[in-house]
Design an enzyme around this catalytic site. Structure first.
Site, PDB file in Angstrom:
ATOM      1  N   TRP A 147       0.872  -1.192   0.000  1.00  0.00           N
ATOM      2  CA  TRP A 147       0.000   0.000   0.000  1.00  0.00           C
ATOM      3  C   TRP A 147       0.903   1.234   0.000  1.00  0.00           C
ATOM      4  O   TRP A 147       1.809   1.332   0.850  1.00  0.00           O
ATOM      5  CB  TRP A 147      -0.864  -0.053   1.259  1.00  0.00           C
ATOM      6  CG  TRP A 147      -1.797   1.110   1.444  1.00  0.00           C
ATOM      7  CD1 TRP A 147      -2.617   1.669   0.515  1.00  0.00           C
ATOM      8  CD2 TRP A 147      -2.009   1.830   2.671  1.00  0.00           C
ATOM      9  NE1 TRP A 147      -3.332   2.693   1.086  1.00  0.00           N
ATOM     10  CE2 TRP A 147      -2.982   2.819   2.400  1.00  0.00           C
ATOM     11  CE3 TRP A 147      -1.495   1.741   3.962  1.00  0.00           C
ATOM     12  CZ2 TRP A 147      -3.432   3.705   3.374  1.00  0.00           C
ATOM     13  CZ3 TRP A 147      -1.947   2.616   4.927  1.00  0.00           C
ATOM     14  CH2 TRP A 147      -2.901   3.582   4.635  1.00  0.00           C
ATOM     15  N   ASP A 228      -0.668  -5.468   9.108  1.00  0.00           N
ATOM     16  CA  ASP A 228      -1.644  -4.433   8.762  1.00  0.00           C
ATOM     17  C   ASP A 228      -2.887  -5.148   8.226  1.00  0.00           C
ATOM     18  O   ASP A 228      -2.915  -5.631   7.094  1.00  0.00           O
ATOM     19  CB  ASP A 228      -1.077  -3.465   7.711  1.00  0.00           C
ATOM     20  CG  ASP A 228      -2.045  -2.302   7.461  1.00  0.00           C
ATOM     21  OD1 ASP A 228      -3.114  -2.275   8.115  1.00  0.00           O
ATOM     22  OD2 ASP A 228      -1.754  -1.446   6.619  1.00  0.00           O
ATOM     23  N   LYS A 264     -13.246  -0.743   5.455  1.00  0.00           N
ATOM     24  CA  LYS A 264     -13.781  -1.482   4.308  1.00  0.00           C
ATOM     25  C   LYS A 264     -14.775  -2.543   4.752  1.00  0.00           C
ATOM     26  O   LYS A 264     -15.860  -2.627   4.227  1.00  0.00           O
ATOM     27  CB  LYS A 264     -12.658  -2.177   3.517  1.00  0.00           C
ATOM     28  CG  LYS A 264     -11.336  -1.462   3.485  1.00  0.00           C
ATOM     29  CD  LYS A 264     -11.416  -0.148   2.738  1.00  0.00           C
ATOM     30  CE  LYS A 264     -10.252   0.760   3.101  1.00  0.00           C
ATOM     31  NZ  LYS A 264      -8.932   0.285   2.814  1.00  0.00           N
TER      32      LYS A 264
END
Ligand code: LMR
Length: 429
Positions: A147, A228, A264
């Site tokens: 990311w 993460d 999300k």
């Protein structure tokens, strides 16, 4: 007197004029910049496949039913005046159960430090700051690719980063042997960041056996694994299964860290609700680490907002609401999976000379296409289709209504069989 004041002001305003002259415009964020370009496009056909946000089949942002019900339950609670300590510790408890297992020893014995964080970004940032304070000589190993914001986060915390091999761009699969070599070759006691499920951007996760090997090698090298966890549930459709990688590390008795986000999987991006947890040797150490994390957070932003936290706590602490959430995660994942299959079929039906199997081999919210930056630009310019420069497609934005348009556009920009694309897409495989 008046003349004195005027000339003094003039002198100061001349000086003030120079305060920010040296500030140059910041480069656009590779993900948020896509939304800006999308918003500026006036075509009715435009599609935003940039930011990793789930959309329904009409392309609309989703408010999950479990979130609506939780919202109704928390109306009128006293949270507006709260300093968030009590509400956040309840949420932290639910979060750690979700990651480490509700019956795990670390949770039962309180061998962790957990704090509410400003979504996954805030959790990573807090951890990076903590890492710099207590291991100032350390660096962070990040997967290549990862990311894009991971690089910014550790850079701003002044922790140097180094890439480890993750993805093989030729075979479009995990570069496991080189990943393991990097784990083995890093100095003992290094910090490694892993995506435990639905890797962003590649959609390629290690298998269970591979995670076991990674965990074993990290143990041998005494590395600190930091996870993460931005997409729990989005890989398999089941948040419990998606925690398997972390549980493997737990079985191997690692002390780990984890950033969790509900942006999300609960559609709460705008609430910035997340959690940072760090496993410790005992509850006393946990309390010390938690206190330090709270102190860092206090100086950065005081305390985080509580509304989203109340929503998440209400959902995770009530078995019926939690089951509803799990069903809704499954529903989102099924829709994405259906769009993956339709996109692949459409490209194959168009007699694309390229191999598109990776669309359905990957998992999670993203399809890491093999489109080149030039093709990505052409898609935006000629077809009003927006995605990140590396060819990452957020499948959340693909719908029954636009999937054929997307397939035709991808076919159009790739069919001339440009050499670069051919190499990346393994033509004829
Ligand atoms: C993404 O990768 O698109 C998401 O994680 C959203 C973000 O904040 O970057």
């Amino acid at each position: 007197m008046r003349r004195f004041v005027t000339s003094t002001v003039r002198r100061y305003s001349t000086r003030n004029f120079t305060w920010w002259d040296h500030v140059r415009p910041a480069p656009k964020d590779p993900i948020m910049g896509v939304t800006e370009a999308f918003n500026a496009d006036s075509s009715p056909n435009k599609i935003n496949l940039g930011v990793g946000a789930y959309r329904d089949d009409e392309g609309r942002p989703v408010v999950l039913q479990c979130v609506r019900e939780a919202g109704a339950r928390i109306v009128g609670s006293q949270f507006l005046e709260s300093n968030s300590a009590a509400v956040s510790s309840k949420m932290v408890e639910e979060c750690v159960k979700l990651v480490y297992g509700k019956d795990s020893d670390v949770v039962n014995e309180g061998r962790f430090a957990g704090v509410q964080a400003l979504s996954g970004t805030g959790a990573c940032r807090l951890f990076a700051e903590f890492q710099r304070r207590f291991h100032p000589e350390s660096r962070i190993y990040l997967p290549d690719p990862t990311w894009s914001n991971h690089h910014n986060i550790w850079r701003d915390a002044q922790v140097p980063s180094k890439k480890y091999h993750y993805y093989n761009f030729d075979s479009k699969s995990l570069n496991f042997s080189m990943l393991i070599d990097d784990v083995k070759n890093a100095p003992d006691g290094s910090f490694f960041l892993f995506h435990p499920c639905a890797h962003n951007p590649t959609g390629m996760d290690p298998t269970e056996e591979q995670w076991k090997e990674i965990s074993y090698q990290c143990k041998v090298k005494n590395h600190f694994p930091f996870f993460d966890m931005a997409y729990q549930g989005f890989a398999s459709g089941d948040p419990e299964k998606d925690a398997r990688a972390i549980r493997i590390f737990l079985e191997d008795e690692h002390l780990t860290g984890c950033a969790q986000s509900f942006a999300k999987n609960m559609g709460l991006y705008g609430h910035r609700v997340g959690c940072l947890s760090i496993l410790c040797t005992d509850s006393k150490q946990g309390a010390a680490v938690r206190g330090q994390l709270q102190q860092i957070a206090r100086a950065m932003y005081g305390s985080p907002p509580v509304h989203g936290v109340l929503l998440v706590s209400a959902i995770l602490s009530n078995p019926d609401m939690k089951s509803l959430w799990i069903e809704e995660v499954k529903m989102m994942v099924n829709r994405i999976q259906k769009m993956r299959m339709t996109l692949q079929e459409s490209l194959e039906n168009l007699d694309s000379p390229l191999n598109w199997e990776h669309i359905t081999n990957q998992v999670g919210l993203f399809f890491f296409s093999c489109l080149t930056p030039k093709e990505v630009e052409q898609l935006a310019r000629e077809f009003h289709i927006f995605m990140t420069h590396d060819g990452r497609i957020s499948m959340g934005g693909v719908t029954t209504g636009n999937v054929n348009y997307l397939a035709n556009a991808i076919h159009d920009v790739t069919r001339s069989g440009k050499e670069e694309t051919k190499i990346l897409c393994n033509v004829g495989v």
